[in-house]
Motif scaffolding. Structure first.
Motif, mmCIF file in Angstrom:
data_model
loop_
_atom_site.group_PDB
_atom_site.id
_atom_site.type_symbol
_atom_site.label_atom_id
_atom_site.label_comp_id
_atom_site.label_asym_id
_atom_site.label_seq_id
_atom_site.Cartn_x
_atom_site.Cartn_y
_atom_site.Cartn_z
ATOM 1 N N ALA A 1 0.847 -1.203 0.000
ATOM 2 C CA ALA A 1 0.000 0.000 0.000
ATOM 3 C C ALA A 1 0.876 1.245 0.000
ATOM 4 O O ALA A 1 0.596 2.218 -0.721
ATOM 5 C CB ALA A 1 -0.924 -0.009 1.212
ATOM 6 N N PHE A 2 1.949 1.223 0.792
ATOM 7 C CA PHE A 2 2.888 2.350 0.825
ATOM 8 C C PHE A 2 3.445 2.623 -0.567
ATOM 9 O O PHE A 2 3.446 3.759 -1.035
ATOM 10 C CB PHE A 2 4.023 2.050 1.815
ATOM 11 C CG PHE A 2 5.206 2.957 1.672
ATOM 12 C CD1 PHE A 2 5.180 4.232 2.209
ATOM 13 C CD2 PHE A 2 6.352 2.540 0.995
ATOM 14 C CE1 PHE A 2 6.275 5.090 2.073
ATOM 15 C CE2 PHE A 2 7.443 3.385 0.856
ATOM 16 C CZ PHE A 2 7.397 4.657 1.394
ATOM 17 N N LYS A 3 3.912 1.574 -1.234
ATOM 18 C CA LYS A 3 4.489 1.733 -2.572
ATOM 19 C C LYS A 3 3.466 2.255 -3.575
ATOM 20 O O LYS A 3 3.814 3.011 -4.482
ATOM 21 C CB LYS A 3 5.070 0.409 -3.064
ATOM 22 C CG LYS A 3 6.359 0.028 -2.383
ATOM 23 C CD LYS A 3 6.884 -1.291 -2.908
ATOM 24 C CE LYS A 3 8.181 -1.673 -2.241
ATOM 25 N NZ LYS A 3 8.679 -2.979 -2.712
ATOM 26 N N ALA A 4 2.209 1.874 -3.408
ATOM 27 C CA ALA A 4 1.162 2.332 -4.324
ATOM 28 C C ALA A 4 0.806 3.802 -4.080
ATOM 29 O O ALA A 4 0.497 4.533 -5.021
ATOM 30 C CB ALA A 4 -0.080 1.454 -4.165
ATOM 31 N N LEU A 5 0.860 4.241 -2.820
ATOM 32 C CA LEU A 5 0.451 5.603 -2.465
ATOM 33 C C LEU A 5 1.577 6.631 -2.565
ATOM 34 O O LEU A 5 1.318 7.822 -2.741
ATOM 35 C CB LEU A 5 -0.131 5.620 -1.050
ATOM 36 C CG LEU A 5 -1.387 4.777 -0.842
ATOM 37 C CD1 LEU A 5 -1.751 4.710 0.633
ATOM 38 C CD2 LEU A 5 -2.535 5.306 -1.669
ATOM 39 N N LEU A 6 2.819 6.193 -2.451
ATOM 40 C CA LEU A 6 3.967 7.109 -2.437
ATOM 41 C C LEU A 6 4.075 8.007 -3.673
ATOM 42 O O LEU A 6 4.277 9.217 -3.516
ATOM 43 C CB LEU A 6 5.269 6.333 -2.223
ATOM 44 C CG LEU A 6 6.550 7.144 -2.188
ATOM 45 C CD1 LEU A 6 6.532 8.141 -1.030
ATOM 46 C CD2 LEU A 6 7.767 6.226 -2.088
ATOM 47 N N PRO A 7 3.934 7.489 -4.893
ATOM 48 C CA PRO A 7 4.097 8.382 -6.058
ATOM 49 C C PRO A 7 3.094 9.534 -6.087
ATOM 50 O O PRO A 7 3.478 10.681 -6.354
ATOM 51 C CB PRO A 7 3.895 7.449 -7.263
ATOM 52 C CG PRO A 7 4.215 6.090 -6.740
ATOM 53 C CD PRO A 7 3.774 6.086 -5.309
ATOM 54 N N LYS A 8 1.825 9.275 -5.808
ATOM 55 C CA LYS A 8 0.821 10.335 -5.843
ATOM 56 C C LYS A 8 1.029 11.300 -4.679
ATOM 57 O O LYS A 8 0.912 12.518 -4.850
ATOM 58 C CB LYS A 8 -0.588 9.734 -5.802
ATOM 59 C CG LYS A 8 -1.705 10.751 -5.939
ATOM 60 C CD LYS A 8 -1.721 11.407 -7.313
ATOM 61 C CE LYS A 8 -2.839 12.383 -7.503
ATOM 62 N NZ LYS A 8 -4.042 11.863 -8.078
#
Length: 132
Positions: free
Chosen positions: A21-28
């Motif tokens: 979840a962290f990796k998915a949310l970090l870019p945005k």
């Protein structure tokens, strides 16, 4: 280069957010902070900047990731897609509002309000046009 590692994130958060979840949310979340900081760390090496300011930036990034995670959304449209009220039979439910008792015409911001708590006083909220 990412502004924040998962290990740093775990040290700064009290929320149970997994690495995926962290990796998915970090870019945005990073894009949001780049926007409100006038892309400061695109032009300044984060590894060489003042550690206090870098720490505040990373805390703001954690707050933005937590916000996205709690809402389960990362875009303005997703965040504001829930209806203000609905009725099923004789039951009516209205989402509460901070500004009006009916809850109507209120939208949630894309940026977590906590982000500004961390960034205030760092100089990163300066909206002047920079010349690099």
């Amino acid at each position: 280069m990412a502004y924040l590692t998962f290990e740093e994130f775990e040290k700064l958060t009290s929320k149970d957010i997994g690495e995926e979840a962290f990796k998915a949310l970090l870019p945005k979340a990073s894009a949001i902070l780049d926007n409100i900081t006038n892309h400061f760390y695109i032009h300044v090496d984060i590894e060489k900047d003042n550690t206090w300011r870098v720490d505040k930036f990373k805390e703001a990034l954690v707050a933005q990731i937590e916000y996205f995670h709690v809402l389960g959304a990362t875009s303005y449209e997703e965040i504001n897609n829930s209806p203000q009220s609905f009725t099923a039979g004789r039951t009516s439910v209205t989402n509460p509002s901070r500004y009006s008792s009916t809850g109507q015409n209120e939208t949630k911001p894309l940026t977590a309000e906590d982000v500004y708590i961390y960034l205030e006083g760092t100089g990163l909220l300066n909206r002047a046009v920079m010349v690099w």
